[in-house]
Write an enzyme that holds these catalytic residues in place. Structure first.
Site, PDB file in Angstrom:
ATOM      1  N   HIS A 182      -5.241  -0.441   6.105  1.00  0.00           N
ATOM      2  CA  HIS A 182      -4.874   0.329   7.299  1.00  0.00           C
ATOM      3  C   HIS A 182      -5.920   0.370   8.415  1.00  0.00           C
ATOM      4  O   HIS A 182      -6.495   1.408   8.707  1.00  0.00           O
ATOM      5  CB  HIS A 182      -4.476   1.760   6.918  1.00  0.00           C
ATOM      6  CG  HIS A 182      -5.356   2.412   5.880  1.00  0.00           C
ATOM      7  ND1 HIS A 182      -6.725   2.489   5.994  1.00  0.00           N
ATOM      8  CD2 HIS A 182      -5.040   3.021   4.715  1.00  0.00           C
ATOM      9  CE1 HIS A 182      -7.214   3.125   4.939  1.00  0.00           C
ATOM     10  NE2 HIS A 182      -6.214   3.444   4.146  1.00  0.00           N
ATOM     11  N   ASP A 237      -9.225   3.443  -3.136  1.00  0.00           N
ATOM     12  CA  ASP A 237      -8.610   3.919  -1.896  1.00  0.00           C
ATOM     13  C   ASP A 237      -8.832   5.414  -1.666  1.00  0.00           C
ATOM     14  O   ASP A 237      -8.549   6.226  -2.537  1.00  0.00           O
ATOM     15  CB  ASP A 237      -7.104   3.655  -1.918  1.00  0.00           C
ATOM     16  CG  ASP A 237      -6.451   4.103  -0.621  1.00  0.00           C
ATOM     17  OD1 ASP A 237      -6.918   3.665   0.444  1.00  0.00           O
ATOM     18  OD2 ASP A 237      -5.493   4.894  -0.669  1.00  0.00           O
ATOM     19  N   HIS A 252       0.839  -1.214   0.000  1.00  0.00           N
ATOM     20  CA  HIS A 252       0.000   0.000   0.000  1.00  0.00           C
ATOM     21  C   HIS A 252       0.868   1.257   0.000  1.00  0.00           C
ATOM     22  O   HIS A 252       1.287   1.734   1.051  1.00  0.00           O
ATOM     23  CB  HIS A 252      -0.924  -0.005   1.230  1.00  0.00           C
ATOM     24  CG  HIS A 252      -1.972   1.063   1.200  1.00  0.00           C
ATOM     25  ND1 HIS A 252      -3.202   0.904   1.809  1.00  0.00           N
ATOM     26  CD2 HIS A 252      -2.001   2.304   0.653  1.00  0.00           C
ATOM     27  CE1 HIS A 252      -3.927   2.001   1.632  1.00  0.00           C
ATOM     28  NE2 HIS A 252      -3.211   2.870   0.941  1.00  0.00           N
ATOM     29  N   HIS A 312       3.516  14.302   0.503  1.00  0.00           N
ATOM     30  CA  HIS A 312       2.943  15.614   0.195  1.00  0.00           C
ATOM     31  C   HIS A 312       4.045  16.654   0.319  1.00  0.00           C
ATOM     32  O   HIS A 312       4.869  16.571   1.230  1.00  0.00           O
ATOM     33  CB  HIS A 312       1.800  15.965   1.156  1.00  0.00           C
ATOM     34  CG  HIS A 312       0.572  15.130   0.956  1.00  0.00           C
ATOM     35  ND1 HIS A 312      -0.213  15.214  -0.164  1.00  0.00           N
ATOM     36  CD2 HIS A 312      -0.001  14.170   1.742  1.00  0.00           C
ATOM     37  CE1 HIS A 312      -1.220  14.355  -0.066  1.00  0.00           C
ATOM     38  NE2 HIS A 312      -1.106  13.701   1.076  1.00  0.00           N
ATOM     39  N   HIS A 329       1.554   5.227  -2.199  1.00  0.00           N
ATOM     40  CA  HIS A 329       1.118   6.222  -3.177  1.00  0.00           C
ATOM     41  C   HIS A 329       2.369   6.816  -3.798  1.00  0.00           C
ATOM     42  O   HIS A 329       3.160   7.443  -3.093  1.00  0.00           O
ATOM     43  CB  HIS A 329       0.302   7.321  -2.487  1.00  0.00           C
ATOM     44  CG  HIS A 329      -0.937   6.798  -1.819  1.00  0.00           C
ATOM     45  ND1 HIS A 329      -2.146   6.753  -2.456  1.00  0.00           N
ATOM     46  CD2 HIS A 329      -1.129   6.261  -0.588  1.00  0.00           C
ATOM     47  CE1 HIS A 329      -3.052   6.222  -1.629  1.00  0.00           C
ATOM     48  NE2 HIS A 329      -2.454   5.917  -0.486  1.00  0.00           N
ATOM     49  N   LEU A 330       2.564   6.570  -5.089  1.00  0.00           N
ATOM     50  CA  LEU A 330       3.796   7.044  -5.734  1.00  0.00           C
ATOM     51  C   LEU A 330       3.586   8.343  -6.513  1.00  0.00           C
ATOM     52  O   LEU A 330       4.547   8.923  -7.019  1.00  0.00           O
ATOM     53  CB  LEU A 330       4.378   5.958  -6.645  1.00  0.00           C
ATOM     54  CG  LEU A 330       4.867   4.707  -5.907  1.00  0.00           C
ATOM     55  CD1 LEU A 330       5.491   3.720  -6.888  1.00  0.00           C
ATOM     56  CD2 LEU A 330       5.857   5.042  -4.796  1.00  0.00           C
ATOM     57  N   ARG A 331       2.329   8.805  -6.607  1.00  0.00           N
ATOM     58  CA  ARG A 331       1.998  10.133  -7.176  1.00  0.00           C
ATOM     59  C   ARG A 331       2.375  10.288  -8.651  1.00  0.00           C
ATOM     60  O   ARG A 331       2.441  11.413  -9.143  1.00  0.00           O
ATOM     61  CB  ARG A 331       2.711  11.249  -6.391  1.00  0.00           C
ATOM     62  CG  ARG A 331       2.540  11.192  -4.884  1.00  0.00           C
ATOM     63  CD  ARG A 331       1.106  11.345  -4.467  1.00  0.00           C
ATOM     64  NE  ARG A 331       0.957  11.491  -3.013  1.00  0.00           N
ATOM     65  CZ  ARG A 331      -0.143  11.155  -2.357  1.00  0.00           C
ATOM     66  NH1 ARG A 331      -1.183  10.633  -2.998  1.00  0.00           N
ATOM     67  NH2 ARG A 331      -0.224  11.333  -1.057  1.00  0.00           N
ATOM     68  N   ASN A 352      -4.826   6.379  -7.048  1.00  0.00           N
ATOM     69  CA  ASN A 352      -5.281   7.782  -7.017  1.00  0.00           C
ATOM     70  C   ASN A 352      -4.222   8.737  -7.575  1.00  0.00           C
ATOM     71  O   ASN A 352      -3.785   9.680  -6.930  1.00  0.00           O
ATOM     72  CB  ASN A 352      -5.693   8.198  -5.602  1.00  0.00           C
ATOM     73  CG  ASN A 352      -4.567   8.118  -4.597  1.00  0.00           C
ATOM     74  OD1 ASN A 352      -3.627   7.351  -4.789  1.00  0.00           O
ATOM     75  ND2 ASN A 352      -4.640   8.899  -3.548  1.00  0.00           N
ATOM     76  N   ASP A 385       1.197   2.707   3.661  1.00  0.00           N
ATOM     77  CA  ASP A 385       0.349   3.814   3.196  1.00  0.00           C
ATOM     78  C   ASP A 385       1.216   5.066   2.951  1.00  0.00           C
ATOM     79  O   ASP A 385       0.795   6.192   3.207  1.00  0.00           O
ATOM     80  CB  ASP A 385      -0.772   4.119   4.199  1.00  0.00           C
ATOM     81  CG  ASP A 385      -1.866   5.000   3.596  1.00  0.00           C
ATOM     82  OD1 ASP A 385      -1.827   5.249   2.369  1.00  0.00           O
ATOM     83  OD2 ASP A 385      -2.750   5.445   4.342  1.00  0.00           O
TER      84      ASP A 385
END
Lengths: 312, 423
Positions: B232, B153, B61, B309, B63-65, B95, B305
């Site tokens: 999570h 997600d 899980h 940012h 997030h590699l953006r 996402n 997770d």
């Protein structure tokens, strides 16, 4: 943190001793205000910025006058007159204001923790004049001062805080401050307007005003923040008033010496009957008057003043 | 290219191996384990005395953006953070911008990862087009393109859509991963609803907003006989529901993120926006239940997770800051802290970071089985070090663990038989 720290952001940062010192300094300023010339030179040559991103009448005016009586140069800024409307972030605004080298920044903002963010971004002292629903420490201090003045002491009193606690920074700062000074606090209001789990802070919670009134020494009504009440928190103002308005009938059940407070602005006839707000047991105008000396005391102490300096 | 990792403690939970020995890698594959002996100090040999040798870690899980928000992270920086944290295999959430709801995005992710050449990446595709919660994406086409699971997600999946997604995914033997949030209860919530939120005046996100959906999902998985995975988990009640579901024979699995095992809601009194995460940090009793659930294998996997940012996005008031924090570089040392605190055995920890998530996603990773791809992590389990902002190789720096003293450090990470990270 104590009053000799850089900022005043939360009542939680003050000890009972700090609070006593602030209240005693405020008493000294009450004397100053009786002199023919009401100014003292403490903050001469220093700049105080009044940065009110959210609307305010009494707090902003009170801080402005307090700073002026201490001979500071005061700049007033509102959200509409600042670059926030151009999309500048709060942190960038903080850096810009810091570059002007103020001694104190007073901030009111609709977001929780806004004053903390300014305090970590600026070298000057920051005073929290209200950060969303979280805290309004100078209101709690002026309320303590008013109660002490009227009752002689705060220790052992029972204070009922009535109404929209959920949205109230006044309630949050007061429940911390009053308990710190030895008062017992009961929060009264509909279950939907009392934050869940707030009992963890030591307060009692009761949903019946008539159950609490007979033992209360102070009944503090809060403004119903109707503009923030959504998602079925309250069916109607009428239903609220029927159950929680401080009316002559309610006051009949109270102790003979019980006193009434309200931080303002008042919704007359909603949370308090007009004849009670204007009546002999109301401390409301004292609260406003005392706001000035409390804020003078705070500015004075944060800028390194010592109580003895005012004795002459 | 051959490699000998000598005299380490080799732990491979998938094969029930925990012994001191030498791991031999030949042609990018695991060739076998030899008995421990004096180190040869020959070319291609590494002395791992006192270190642990385990399968390359698997994070199911992240997030590699990438594509779309490369200023926060991209596949290259995310890969670097992964190998520095000991991870050789990641599964990334859909996402991105555009959302990974079609094979071209899935293929882009995989191709770019191969070009970078540090890790294996398995995209998780969206359940619904644009993650809008309306129309199902093309599960079969996405599977062929390389997707291994489906999730919207961050966006709640309503009950009717979840039922269809479970039914449809089960014919491909693929799991649905759900974020478990009843947004009607958590709307505008930014932190755990409890004593701390009451005083801070921040809008609460009650635990029940998660556990009601966990219960619903288990019911739907039982109804459809499909595989559901809970992302999570953060509350006691969620753990209880998953335990009950497993006992009843439902095909349910669950993960927990390290931050939910170490940080509590009280920390938010600092208003540090690096502590703002969804689901939110909860109170101590929940942390205890999560640790218990992990120990008892109610919770199968540890997943980070990882949610980068940019600084400027996090440098704002708490309510306005985006949710999410970095996880790849801190997961293993935090996991090892659980071993030091006797919550998990070392073997258990490694299984939750390797074979268990690999099995949930049905991917051929997380073992040292002879003949499998040589993805290997070597770490010094007790080495003490401090995690500093300068250590971060992600493009973003939103970690609440900066400044924390860690026990256990990754020494080397090997991907397809090649050393891709060395301390």
């Amino acid at each position: 943190m104590g009053i000799h720290s850089k900022d005043l952001l939360s009542i939680a940062d003050l000890s009972a001793k700090d609070i006593h010192q602030i209240l005693n300094t405020a008493s000294a300023f009450k004397e100053v205000l009786k002199r023919p010339i009401r100014k003292v030179p403490t903050l001469r040559g220093k700049t105080v910025i009044n940065f009110f991103v959210e609307a305010s009448t009494r707090t902003r005016t009170s801080f402005e006058l307090a700073a002026k009586y201490l001979s500071a140069d005061v700049v007033n800024m509102s959200a509409s007159s600042s670059s926030l409307v151009k999309g500048e972030t709060l942190v960038d605004t903080a850096q810009t204001l810091q570059a002007m080298n103020p001694r104190v920044l007073i901030i009111r903002h609709s977001s929780v923790g806004a004053a903390h963010l300014m305090a970590t971004s600026m070298q000057c002292s920051v005073i929290n004049a209200g950060d969303g629903p979280r805290e309004h420490p100078t209101q709690a201090l002026l309320d303590l001062y008013t109660i002490r003045e009227a009752k002689g002491s705060i220790q052992g009193l029972h204070v009922a805080i009535v109404g929209d606690v959920l949205h109230s920074r006044v309630a949050r700062s007061n429940l911390l401050a009053l308990q710190k000074m030895g008062a017992k606090v009961t929060l009264v209001g509909p279950k939907t307007l009392i934050p869940p789990h707030i009992e963890g802070s030591g307060v009692q919670v009761c949903h019946s005003l008539l159950e609490v009134v007979p033992t209360a020494d102070i009944i503090m009504a809060l403004r119903i923040q109707w503009e923030r009440i959504k998602e079925n928190l309250l069916p109607s103002i009428r239903e609220y008033s029927e159950n929680y308005s401080i009316t002559p009938a309610v006051l009949k059940k109270a102790k003979k010496k019980a006193l009434i407070m309200h931080p303002g602005p008042i919704n007359r006839g909603v949370e308090i009957a007009p004849e009670i707000a204007d009546g002999p047991r109301s401390l409301i105008t004292h609260q406003v008057e005392n706001g000035l000396v409390i804020r003078m005391a705070l500015l004075f102490l944060l800028c390194g003043g010592r109580s003895g300096e005012l004795a002459h | 290219m051959n490699l000998r990792i000598e005299n380490g403690r080799i732990i491979d939970p998938a094969n029930n191996i925990d012994k001191t020995g030498t791991l031999v890698i030949r042609n990018g594959k695991i060739a076998g384990i030899e008995k421990a002996k004096t180190a040869r100090r020959a070319k291609g040999s590494f002395d791992a005395t006192g270190m642990v040798i385990c399968p390359g870690l698997v994070d199911m899980h992240v997030h590699l953006r990438d594509p779309g928000q490369e200023y926060k992270e991209d596949i290259e920086s995310g890969s670097l953070a992964a190998v520095k944290g000991g991870f050789t295999t990641l599964a990334c959430m859909p996402n991105t911008d555009p959302i990974n709801d079609n094979p071209s995005v899935t293929e882009y992710m995989i191709k770019k990862t191969r070009r970078v050449g540090l890790i294996h990446l398995y995209p998780i595709a969206a359940i619904s087009k644009g993650s809008q919660g309306k129309e199902l994406t093309e599960f079969g086409v996405l599977k062929r393109a390389g997707a291994v699971a489906f999730s919207d997600d961050g966006q709640p999946t309503r009950a009717g859509l979840m039922r269809r997604a479970l039914e449809y995914a089960s014919q491909f033997d693929m799991p649905i991963l759900d974020h478990c949030e009843e947004r009607d209860l958590s709307r505008d919530g930014v932190m755990h609803e409890g004593e701390v939120s009451a005083l801070l005046g921040l809008k609460g996100w009650p635990g029940e907003a998660e556990s009601t959906i966990v219960y619903r999902n288990i019911q739907l998985a039982a109804m459809t006989q499909a595989r559901i995975h809970m992302c999570h988990l953060s509350t006691s009640e969620s753990v209880a529901q998953v335990r009950a579901g497993k006992r009843a024979g439902v095909r349910v699995t669950a993960e927990v993120a390290p931050h939910h095992l170490f940080l509590e809601d009280r920390a938010l009194e600092s208003f540090s926006t690096n502590l703002k995460v969804n689901p939110p940090l909860r109170s101590r009793p929940h942390i205890r239940s999560l640790r218990q659930g992990l120990k008892q294998d109610v919770i199968d996997a540890i997943a980070t997770d990882h949610a980068p940012h940019a600084d400027f996005e996090k440098q704002t008031v708490f309510e306005s800051a985006p949710f999410g924090l970095l996880g790849l570089q801190t997961a293993l040392p935090l996991g090892l802290q659980l071993c030091h605190e006797k919550v998990l055995t070392l073997k258990q920890l490694i299984s939750k970071l390797t074979i268990l998530p690999a099995r949930i996603l049905n991917i051929p990773h997380g073992t040292l089985t002879v003949g499998s791809r040589a993805d290997v992590t070597i770490f010094a389990p007790s080495r003490v070090w401090q995690f500093r902002a300068e250590d971060i190789v992600s493009k973003s720096h939103n970690s609440p663990f900066i400044g924390r003293e860690m026990r256990g450090e990754v020494i080397r990470t090997i991907h397809n038989g090649r050393v891709v990270y060395s301390v």
